[in-house]
Design a protein around this motif. Structure first.
Motif, PDB file in Angstrom:
ATOM      1  N   ARG A  63       3.012   0.522 -22.034  1.00 56.53           N
ATOM      2  CA  ARG A  63       4.320  -0.143 -22.154  1.00 56.53           C
ATOM      3  C   ARG A  63       4.205  -1.657 -22.056  1.00 56.53           C
ATOM      4  O   ARG A  63       5.117  -2.366 -22.489  1.00 56.53           O
ATOM      5  CB  ARG A  63       5.286   0.404 -21.120  1.00 56.53           C
ATOM      6  N   ILE A  64       3.113  -2.158 -21.512  1.00 57.64           N
ATOM      7  CA  ILE A  64       2.891  -3.609 -21.496  1.00 57.64           C
ATOM      8  C   ILE A  64       2.661  -4.099 -22.918  1.00 57.64           C
ATOM      9  O   ILE A  64       3.184  -5.138 -23.313  1.00 57.64           O
ATOM     10  CB  ILE A  64       1.694  -3.971 -20.587  1.00 57.64           C
ATOM     11  N   VAL A  65       1.893  -3.346 -23.715  1.00 56.44           N
ATOM     12  CA  VAL A  65       1.580  -3.773 -25.082  1.00 56.44           C
ATOM     13  C   VAL A  65       2.602  -3.279 -26.106  1.00 56.44           C
ATOM     14  O   VAL A  65       2.750  -3.864 -27.171  1.00 56.44           O
ATOM     15  CB  VAL A  65       0.158  -3.335 -25.510  1.00 56.44           C
ATOM     16  N   GLU A  66       3.296  -2.191 -25.792  1.00 56.68           N
ATOM     17  CA  GLU A  66       4.299  -1.630 -26.714  1.00 56.68           C
ATOM     18  C   GLU A  66       5.417  -1.030 -25.874  1.00 56.68           C
ATOM     19  O   GLU A  66       5.366   0.129 -25.481  1.00 56.68           O
ATOM     20  CB  GLU A  66       3.639  -0.581 -27.624  1.00 56.68           C
ATOM     21  N   ASP A  67       6.444  -1.845 -25.598  1.00 55.07           N
ATOM     22  CA  ASP A  67       7.464  -1.451 -24.624  1.00 55.07           C
ATOM     23  C   ASP A  67       8.320  -0.255 -25.019  1.00 55.07           C
ATOM     24  O   ASP A  67       8.932   0.377 -24.171  1.00 55.07           O
ATOM     25  CB  ASP A  67       8.336  -2.641 -24.228  1.00 55.07           C
ATOM     26  N   GLU A  68       8.360   0.091 -26.293  1.00 56.38           N
ATOM     27  CA  GLU A  68       9.189   1.216 -26.719  1.00 56.38           C
ATOM     28  C   GLU A  68       8.392   2.504 -26.935  1.00 56.38           C
ATOM     29  O   GLU A  68       8.913   3.460 -27.483  1.00 56.38           O
ATOM     30  CB  GLU A  68       9.958   0.847 -27.977  1.00 56.38           C
ATOM     31  N   CYS A  69       7.140   2.535 -26.509  1.00 57.66           N
ATOM     32  CA  CYS A  69       6.340   3.742 -26.676  1.00 57.66           C
ATOM     33  C   CYS A  69       6.691   4.766 -25.606  1.00 57.66           C
ATOM     34  O   CYS A  69       7.287   4.428 -24.580  1.00 57.66           O
ATOM     35  CB  CYS A  69       4.853   3.412 -26.618  1.00 57.66           C
ATOM     36  N   GLU A  70       6.298   5.996 -25.846  1.00 56.35           N
ATOM     37  CA  GLU A  70       6.535   7.059 -24.874  1.00 56.35           C
ATOM     38  C   GLU A  70       5.351   8.005 -24.890  1.00 56.35           C
ATOM     39  O   GLU A  70       4.781   8.288 -25.948  1.00 56.35           O
ATOM     40  CB  GLU A  70       7.810   7.821 -25.210  1.00 56.35           C
ATOM     41  N   ILE A  71       4.969   8.467 -23.713  1.00 52.56           N
ATOM     42  CA  ILE A  71       3.948   9.520 -23.574  1.00 52.56           C
ATOM     43  C   ILE A  71       4.634  10.623 -22.787  1.00 52.56           C
ATOM     44  O   ILE A  71       5.120  10.408 -21.690  1.00 52.56           O
ATOM     45  CB  ILE A  71       2.700   9.016 -22.808  1.00 52.56           C
ATOM     46  N   TYR A  72       4.674  11.818 -23.369  1.00 50.31           N
ATOM     47  CA  TYR A  72       5.335  12.940 -22.706  1.00 50.31           C
ATOM     48  C   TYR A  72       4.340  13.631 -21.794  1.00 50.31           C
ATOM     49  O   TYR A  72       3.444  14.335 -22.256  1.00 50.31           O
ATOM     50  CB  TYR A  72       5.928  13.893 -23.748  1.00 50.31           C
ATOM     51  N   LEU A  73       4.482  13.381 -20.501  1.00 52.84           N
ATOM     52  CA  LEU A  73       3.521  13.868 -19.503  1.00 52.84           C
ATOM     53  C   LEU A  73       3.807  15.284 -19.063  1.00 52.84           C
ATOM     54  O   LEU A  73       4.784  15.798 -18.961  1.00 52.84           O
ATOM     55  CB  LEU A  73       3.502  12.937 -18.284  1.00 52.84           C
TER      56      LEU A  73
END
Length: 72
Positions: free
Chosen positions: A62-72
């Motif tokens: 999220r530091i490099v791509e604030d709108e990304c998501e990882i579904y944990l």
């Protein structure tokens, strides 16, 4: 140990940034992002807790791509 996670990211360049951020996270031995499949495969360092490491991976991504998501 390797685990695969579903991700959400807008472009291939952003996926590359996520991959680099994941690789540079403590506890990660290797990481590969497949933009077309929207998946991230993470290989963990021996003895690492995948749940704790993935929280750090998400923060770093999220530091490099604030709108990304990882579904944990």
């Amino acid at each position: 140990m390797k685990k695969t996670y579903k991700i959400e990211v807008d472009c291939a360049n952003c996926a590359n940034k996520m991959e680099e951020a994941a690789k540079n996270t403590e506890g990660v031995k290797d990481a590969v992002v497949n933009f077309m499949a929207l998946k991230m495969t993470v290989e963990f360092v021996e003895g690492a807790d995948p749940k704790e490491v993935m929280k750090k991976v998400l923060d770093n991504c999220r530091i490099v791509e604030d709108e990304c998501e990882i579904y944990l």
